[in-house]
Design a protein around this motif. Sequence first.
Motif, PDB file in Angstrom:
ATOM      1  N   GLU A 360      22.901  27.943  30.700  1.00 18.41           N
ATOM      2  CA  GLU A 360      23.358  27.569  31.790  1.00 18.41           C
ATOM      3  C   GLU A 360      24.660  26.591  31.311  1.00 18.41           C
ATOM      4  O   GLU A 360      24.595  26.049  30.240  1.00 18.41           O
ATOM      5  CB  GLU A 360      22.400  26.608  32.394  1.00 18.41           C
ATOM      6  CG  GLU A 360      22.995  26.069  33.930  1.00 18.41           C
ATOM      7  CD  GLU A 360      23.576  26.687  34.713  1.00 18.41           C
ATOM      8  OE1 GLU A 360      24.407  27.588  34.641  1.00 18.41           O
ATOM      9  OE2 GLU A 360      23.372  26.478  36.173  1.00 18.41           O
ATOM     10  N   GLY A 361      25.576  26.660  32.150  1.00 20.57           N
ATOM     11  CA  GLY A 361      26.732  25.557  31.844  1.00 20.57           C
ATOM     12  C   GLY A 361      26.588  24.324  32.481  1.00 20.57           C
ATOM     13  O   GLY A 361      25.770  24.091  33.632  1.00 20.57           O
ATOM     14  N   GLU A 362      27.027  23.372  31.855  1.00 29.97           N
ATOM     15  CA  GLU A 362      26.998  22.047  32.454  1.00 29.97           C
ATOM     16  C   GLU A 362      27.638  21.813  33.821  1.00 29.97           C
ATOM     17  O   GLU A 362      29.049  22.164  33.719  1.00 29.97           O
ATOM     18  CB  GLU A 362      27.517  20.954  31.525  1.00 29.97           C
ATOM     19  CG  GLU A 362      27.388  19.360  31.774  1.00 29.97           C
ATOM     20  CD  GLU A 362      25.868  19.117  31.943  1.00 29.97           C
ATOM     21  OE1 GLU A 362      25.630  18.596  32.917  1.00 29.97           O
ATOM     22  OE2 GLU A 362      25.166  19.139  30.851  1.00 29.97           O
ATOM     23  N   SER A 363      27.172  21.111  34.770  1.00 27.96           N
ATOM     24  CA  SER A 363      27.909  20.989  36.060  1.00 27.96           C
ATOM     25  C   SER A 363      27.035  20.224  36.850  1.00 27.96           C
ATOM     26  O   SER A 363      25.653  20.104  36.676  1.00 27.96           O
ATOM     27  CB  SER A 363      28.115  22.239  36.856  1.00 27.96           C
ATOM     28  OG  SER A 363      27.094  22.790  37.661  1.00 27.96           O
ATOM     29  N   PRO A 364      27.484  19.558  37.832  1.00 24.23           N
ATOM     30  CA  PRO A 364      26.450  18.724  38.810  1.00 24.23           C
ATOM     31  C   PRO A 364      25.526  19.846  39.581  1.00 24.23           C
ATOM     32  O   PRO A 364      24.407  19.494  40.056  1.00 24.23           O
ATOM     33  CB  PRO A 364      27.400  18.130  40.079  1.00 24.23           C
ATOM     34  CG  PRO A 364      28.602  18.016  39.243  1.00 24.23           C
ATOM     35  CD  PRO A 364      28.889  19.448  38.386  1.00 24.23           C
ATOM     36  N   MET A 365      25.668  21.009  39.309  1.00 25.13           N
ATOM     37  CA  MET A 365      24.758  22.029  40.302  1.00 25.13           C
ATOM     38  C   MET A 365      23.849  22.857  39.264  1.00 25.13           C
ATOM     39  O   MET A 365      23.182  23.784  39.661  1.00 25.13           O
ATOM     40  CB  MET A 365      25.356  23.031  41.171  1.00 25.13           C
ATOM     41  CG  MET A 365      25.998  22.251  42.107  1.00 25.13           C
ATOM     42  SD  MET A 365      27.116  23.448  43.117  1.00 25.13           S
ATOM     43  CE  MET A 365      25.817  23.694  44.319  1.00 25.13           C
ATOM     44  N   SER A 366      23.992  22.370  37.891  1.00 21.37           N
ATOM     45  CA  SER A 366      23.110  23.048  37.078  1.00 21.37           C
ATOM     46  C   SER A 366      21.608  23.258  37.079  1.00 21.37           C
ATOM     47  O   SER A 366      21.143  22.237  37.477  1.00 21.37           O
ATOM     48  CB  SER A 366      23.470  22.590  35.640  1.00 21.37           C
ATOM     49  OG  SER A 366      24.887  22.573  35.184  1.00 21.37           O
ATOM     50  N   ALA A 367      21.053  24.449  36.996  1.00 19.04           N
ATOM     51  CA  ALA A 367      19.670  24.658  36.558  1.00 19.04           C
ATOM     52  C   ALA A 367      19.534  24.041  34.988  1.00 19.04           C
ATOM     53  O   ALA A 367      20.267  24.656  34.173  1.00 19.04           O
ATOM     54  CB  ALA A 367      19.171  25.869  37.066  1.00 19.04           C
ATOM     55  N   ARG A 368      18.458  23.359  34.858  1.00 20.52           N
ATOM     56  CA  ARG A 368      18.437  22.700  33.573  1.00 20.52           C
ATOM     57  C   ARG A 368      17.313  23.175  32.754  1.00 20.52           C
ATOM     58  O   ARG A 368      16.845  22.535  31.796  1.00 20.52           O
ATOM     59  CB  ARG A 368      18.372  21.439  33.591  1.00 20.52           C
ATOM     60  CG  ARG A 368      19.468  20.879  34.462  1.00 20.52           C
ATOM     61  CD  ARG A 368      19.793  19.328  34.450  1.00 20.52           C
ATOM     62  NE  ARG A 368      20.292  18.946  33.215  1.00 20.52           N
ATOM     63  CZ  ARG A 368      21.722  19.085  33.071  1.00 20.52           C
ATOM     64  NH1 ARG A 368      22.631  19.606  34.002  1.00 20.52           N
ATOM     65  NH2 ARG A 368      22.400  18.789  32.050  1.00 20.52           N
ATOM     66  N   ASN A 369      16.891  24.617  32.847  1.00 19.98           N
ATOM     67  CA  ASN A 369      15.941  25.102  32.047  1.00 19.98           C
ATOM     68  C   ASN A 369      16.676  25.565  30.663  1.00 19.98           C
ATOM     69  O   ASN A 369      18.000  25.622  30.708  1.00 19.98           O
ATOM     70  CB  ASN A 369      15.424  26.561  32.616  1.00 19.98           C
ATOM     71  CG  ASN A 369      14.596  26.161  33.843  1.00 19.98           C
ATOM     72  OD1 ASN A 369      13.793  25.149  33.834  1.00 19.98           O
ATOM     73  ND2 ASN A 369      14.643  27.015  34.715  1.00 19.98           N
TER      74      ASN A 369
END
Length: 678
Positions: A360-369
């Motif tokens: 995933e890419g870094e953003s305030p809406m990222s899923a962090r798996n």
Amino acid sequence: MNRFLATGLALLLALGPAWASERLRYVALVDGGRQAGHQLVETGEDGVTRVEFVFKDNGRGPELQEEFALAADGTYRSYRVRGESTFGAKVDESFSREGSLARWRSTSDAGEREVDGVALYTPLGGTPAVFSVALGALAARGDAGLPLIPSGTLRARRLAGAEIRRGEETRSVQLLALTGIGFTPQFAWATTGERPRLFAFIFPGFLQLIEEGWEANADALEAQQKVEEGKALVDLQRRLAQPLRGATLVRNARVFDSEKAQLGASADVLLRDGRIVAVTAAGGGGDADRIIDAGGRVLLPGLFDMHVHAGRWDGGLHLASGVTTVRDMGNDNATLQQLMQEEREGTLLSPRVVAAGFIEGESPMSARNGFVIEDLDDARAAVDWYAANGYPQVKIYNSFPRRLLGDTVAYAHEKGLRVSGHVPAFMRAQDVVDLGFDELQHINQLLLNFFVTPDTDTRTLERFYLVAEKTAGLDLDSQPVQDFIALLAEKRIAVDPTLATFEFLHQRDGELSPIFASIEDHVPPDVQRSRRVAEMDIPDDATGARYRESFAKLVEFVGRMYRAGVPIVAGTDEVPGFTLQRELELYVEAGMTPAQALQVATWTAAGISGVRDDRGSIAPGRRADLILVDGDPTRDIGDIRRVALVIKGETAYAPAAIHAELGIKPFTEAAAIVPAGR
């Protein structure tokens, strides 16, 4: 958060607070400690407890306002919750009890009944706070169990204790296993004493909901919980697994040829030490240590579910439905590695796992798996880790930066990994195909190709509502649609549509989820009730009709792709086992024959997973991952629910026994395994 987890939390956390403190705050942490929400619980001088719960992860999540008052026995005297569910559906639910008369109303059901004595209402749309009411009421009942309204009985068993610290302050907490709601136990950390309440709810590898100020203890509690859950899981495997060491003869079975998608004549299949040794005409099977008399039943390769987010408690539902291999499409890496190790060691009731590495890419809406990256070096490091750990593919997710996508795909291909995923925000499906994707997940990600603009942020609920609103009006014979399908076919882009999961686009309050509609009498009443709750905001009949028409076109679109030569794989991303069975029914509705749908879930899936030399067909040398089915699913795909026996290598499982363990009415009797010579 996948839909099965979201639905499970709504059902399983709907049990609530009774404590002396006037104000209590929890924080919700996901994937490495990022705060994704909070819960504020306040009890006023009027005796009413008010709860605010907000949880946002991966661009979605519930927002709830809850209030209740308790009777002298610790159960609800009155209850109300309002707000929005994970996918935007309206939540409006109430309960009251006057004397022996209990009344309730939600957006999906209403009822009343006479109740004698202590009984606790189980909300459909409740917050995690309501765990505490159940814990307090249960403590007052001792070992008697707590009757539930509308149905069921809740019980709790203490598994372990822990001492936690906050500076100089210490506290004792306890891990409880709650049973009586859903298919499997639920685990909660509670305070100790005469009136316990919720201290933390932990879903290992994903969510830590814990009292504010005590967050530093969350990882240790999670680790201890995983150990205790592991003990229960080892015991479950021990009780349900039947070893098949040595030679086993499956006699008089009609063998499904998954490569040709056709059912053969009766045959004997000889297995030894987890492998298929020979497939011969009936009566010529040879010597064996034990016999399984198929009695003319259909023998198929074990099924693949090509889209799961594997959990340690999912295996029973998978195996009982004939699923012997799953493809994990995004998980906490450490959690998945542990699960896969336990499966290989034979201590976990689980299908085999093919892993897709999540990036995933870094953003305030990222899923962090998995890995969350910021630059190309990060992306390459993630690909390197997955390649070194034997993952055959990576999955790109919603916030992945467009500027890095082409180079990342090329690097993954250099390392021998396939690339699949969602379509990152502000892109179209055609863009990622042009950049080298080998596969696409979810039917909505494909159809958004025709609806998004460069400004559409598909990390929000727009990725669902745009498809529900607009697909009904899409001309599937139009040139853009035809060109897109032709492109997918030309490049052999595999598609994992998860159609059954997306039936939530048209399901309305009060309607039973189509996943369970044909098996309603087999599942527990609380599961039936929970699956009558809509997830989309469908305000009127006209909207409902439009959304239903849109879904029908999604099904038709899958059929058109299949006939054009686009490889289709059967995945779910929903409740294990039952959803795959519904997925195959929808493929038949899309125009496949039942035999072709079974081929998709066996031969095609094994090829896409890179394990066709090992499983996915019934032939000498292949792994003995097999299912024995009553009826003929090559003619009536619904018969795939009538699994009489599952063989996974050197172990057999009786689905009837697994289902009984999970509170499910079995679908057929188990096939007998008897020593040779009897």
